[in-house]
Enzyme design. Structure first.
Site, PDB file in Angstrom:
ATOM      1  N   ARG A 127    -124.288  21.430  12.606  1.00  0.00           N
ATOM      2  CA  ARG A 127    -124.831  22.406  11.647  1.00  0.00           C
ATOM      3  C   ARG A 127    -123.862  23.568  11.494  1.00  0.00           C
ATOM      4  NH1 ARG A 127    -129.479  25.195  13.160  1.00  0.00           N
ATOM      5  NH2 ARG A 127    -130.020  25.773  11.056  1.00  0.00           N
ATOM      6  N   LYS A 192    -128.047  22.224  26.026  1.00  0.00           N
ATOM      7  CA  LYS A 192    -128.165  21.363  24.844  1.00  0.00           C
ATOM      8  C   LYS A 192    -127.838  19.904  25.196  1.00  0.00           C
ATOM      9  CE  LYS A 192    -126.786  21.080  20.002  1.00  0.00           C
ATOM     10  NZ  LYS A 192    -126.593  21.829  18.769  1.00  0.00           N
ATOM     11  N   ARG A 327    -131.382  32.808  19.227  1.00  0.00           N
ATOM     12  CA  ARG A 327    -130.998  32.875  20.646  1.00  0.00           C
ATOM     13  C   ARG A 327    -131.951  33.791  21.400  1.00  0.00           C
ATOM     14  NH1 ARG A 327    -128.222  37.445  22.083  1.00  0.00           N
ATOM     15  NH2 ARG A 327    -127.459  38.703  20.356  1.00  0.00           N
TER      16      ARG A 327
HETATM   17  C1  BTN Z   1    -125.946  20.156  15.541  1.00  0.00           C
HETATM   18  O1  BTN Z   1    -126.556  20.380  16.588  1.00  0.00           O
HETATM   19  O2  BTN Z   1    -125.134  20.981  15.080  1.00  0.00           O
HETATM   20  C2  BTN Z   1    -126.181  18.849  14.801  1.00  0.00           C
HETATM   21  C3  BTN Z   1    -125.261  17.769  15.301  1.00  0.00           C
HETATM   22  C4  BTN Z   1    -125.436  16.436  14.588  1.00  0.00           C
HETATM   23  C5  BTN Z   1    -124.390  15.423  15.011  1.00  0.00           C
HETATM   24  C6  BTN Z   1    -124.685  14.056  14.489  1.00  0.00           C
HETATM   25  S1  BTN Z   1    -123.711  12.802  15.255  1.00  0.00           S
HETATM   26  C7  BTN Z   1    -124.273  11.644  14.101  1.00  0.00           C
HETATM   27  C8  BTN Z   1    -124.309  12.334  12.756  1.00  0.00           C
HETATM   28  N1  BTN Z   1    -123.024  12.291  12.105  1.00  0.00           N
HETATM   29  C9  BTN Z   1    -122.479  13.496  11.973  1.00  0.00           C
HETATM   30  O3  BTN Z   1    -121.364  13.726  11.446  1.00  0.00           O
HETATM   31  N2  BTN Z   1    -123.287  14.421  12.465  1.00  0.00           N
HETATM   32  C10 BTN Z   1    -124.500  13.842  12.988  1.00  0.00           C
END
Ligand code: BTN
Length: 335
Positions: A127, A192, A327
């Site tokens: 994100r 996390k 947070r």
């Molecule tokens: C976050 O916490 O920022 C979200 C992370 C999401 C990662 C996943 S891995 C599978 C899918 N493909 C990506 O490029 N991103 C999501």
């Protein structure tokens, strides 16, 4: 994908299969198995290291993985699958979300609950424009297609529903006390464990398509761990055994589909309590930040639409999604 690249990836997958048990294999032996030279083996292994594979070269002896690993196996997943939509397994890809979004923009029709997983991502997205570190064979990079028949307004609460579904899967498989951080993080022991990235395509009032991306830490190699800028944990570090990634894919597809079907019928309201009882920050003072402002308040869970409820000066306010970050703060704001 070009034929040459596909051939290379197939050789590299086979190489990892030979090394998967963590025992030493000589370059010569690997070369004999694959019918290529030792130099070619060395070249493929350098490429795999570039994809984040944690590999040792032992002088005079050969190669071994830092940790044994289990590769994703499309046939095994298909045998165990409990929802009738494809699970595609790729070796190395840019981003599993990208791959599904690309298929949609190419006009390909996908079955609800279609999953695409990969061993490694070269451009994994998190994100707020962050990278998602995605080393080869180590974690789970999982994307699922889901149509939202009621259009974009049904996307509200979607990532929270996914969080609840992921938590339920991990609770059932491993009896872990999973927590959720609004709107889309999976936590364990205050660190996390995974994240969710929902991306929408073909938006309209009548119908829209969601690609639900999930990154779940299974066993993070130390080289990749050093690139992560926040406390994190992985399933392997808390479980005695290395979790079975194929079983996890099957269980996630089943649980996500079941929760999403329920969500399509009922909307978010029945999920509010499910989310709030796993809420990492429930009853704590938090700060919610966006590009424009920062709000502090007591975290009171989520409302029946999935908005975050913060209380300050005796008043409760709902905060909706977008590019927000949340947070914990140590003390209540001064009067
Ligand atoms: C976050 O916490 O920022 C979200 C992370 C999401 C990662 C996943 S891995 C599978 C899918 N493909 C990506 O490029 N991103 C999501």
């Amino acid at each position: 994908m070009s034929k040459v690249l596909a051939h290379s990836l197939a050789i590299q997958r086979q190489l990892v299969l030979y090394l998967a048990d963590g025992e030493i294999c000589s370059g010569e032996w690997l070369g004999q198995q694959l019918g290529i030279s030792r130099a070619a083996i060395a070249k493929h292994l350098v490429q795999l290291e570039g994809y984040g594979l944690d590999l040792y070269k032992i002088k005079g002896k050969g190669y071994r993985l830092a940790e044994p690993l289990q590769l994703l196996d499309a046939a095994l997943i298909k045998q165990q699958q409990q929802w009738n939509a494809p699970v595609w397994v790729q070796s190395v890809t840019d981003s599993t979300n990208n791959q599904l979004l690309q298929k949609l923009s190419d006009g390909q029709s996908l079955d609800a609950g279609t999953v695409l997983v990969a061993e490694a991502q070269t451009a994994g997205r998190g994100r707020r424009g962050k990278n998602w570190i995605s080393p080869f064979g180590a974690n789970l990079y999982f994307s699922m297609y889901w149509p939202l028949e009621q259009g974009i307004q049904a996307a509200m609460g979607l990532s929270l529903v996914i969080g609840v579904a992921v938590a339920k899967t991990l609770e059932q498989l491993f009896q872990l006390p999973v927590q959720l951080k609004w709107p889309n993080d999976i936590y364990l022991d205050g660190k996390k464990l995974g994240g969710i990235l929902v991306e929408l395509a073909g938006q309209s009032h009548s119908q829209c398509d969601a690609v639900i991306g999930l990154g779940l830490n299974i066993s993070m190699p130390s080289v990749s761990a050093a690139q992560i800028d926040q406390p994190f944990t992985s399933l392997h570090s808390v479980l005695e055994q290395r979790p079975d990634r194929n079983q996890l894919v099957v269980a996630l597809q089943k649980q996500l589909v079941s929760q999403l079907l329920f969500f399509a019928d009922t909307g978010f309201a029945p999920f509010a309590a499910e989310f709030s009882r796993r809420d990492l920050f429930a009853g704590q003072w938090v700060q919610l930040s966006s590009a424009k402002q920062q709000v502090q308040g007591l975290c009171c869970g989520v409302d029946e639409r999935g908005a975050l409820l913060l209380e300050s000066d005796g008043q409760r306010q709902s905060h909706y999604g977008g590019e927000l970050s949340l947070r914990r703060i140590e003390h209540a704001p001064a009067d």
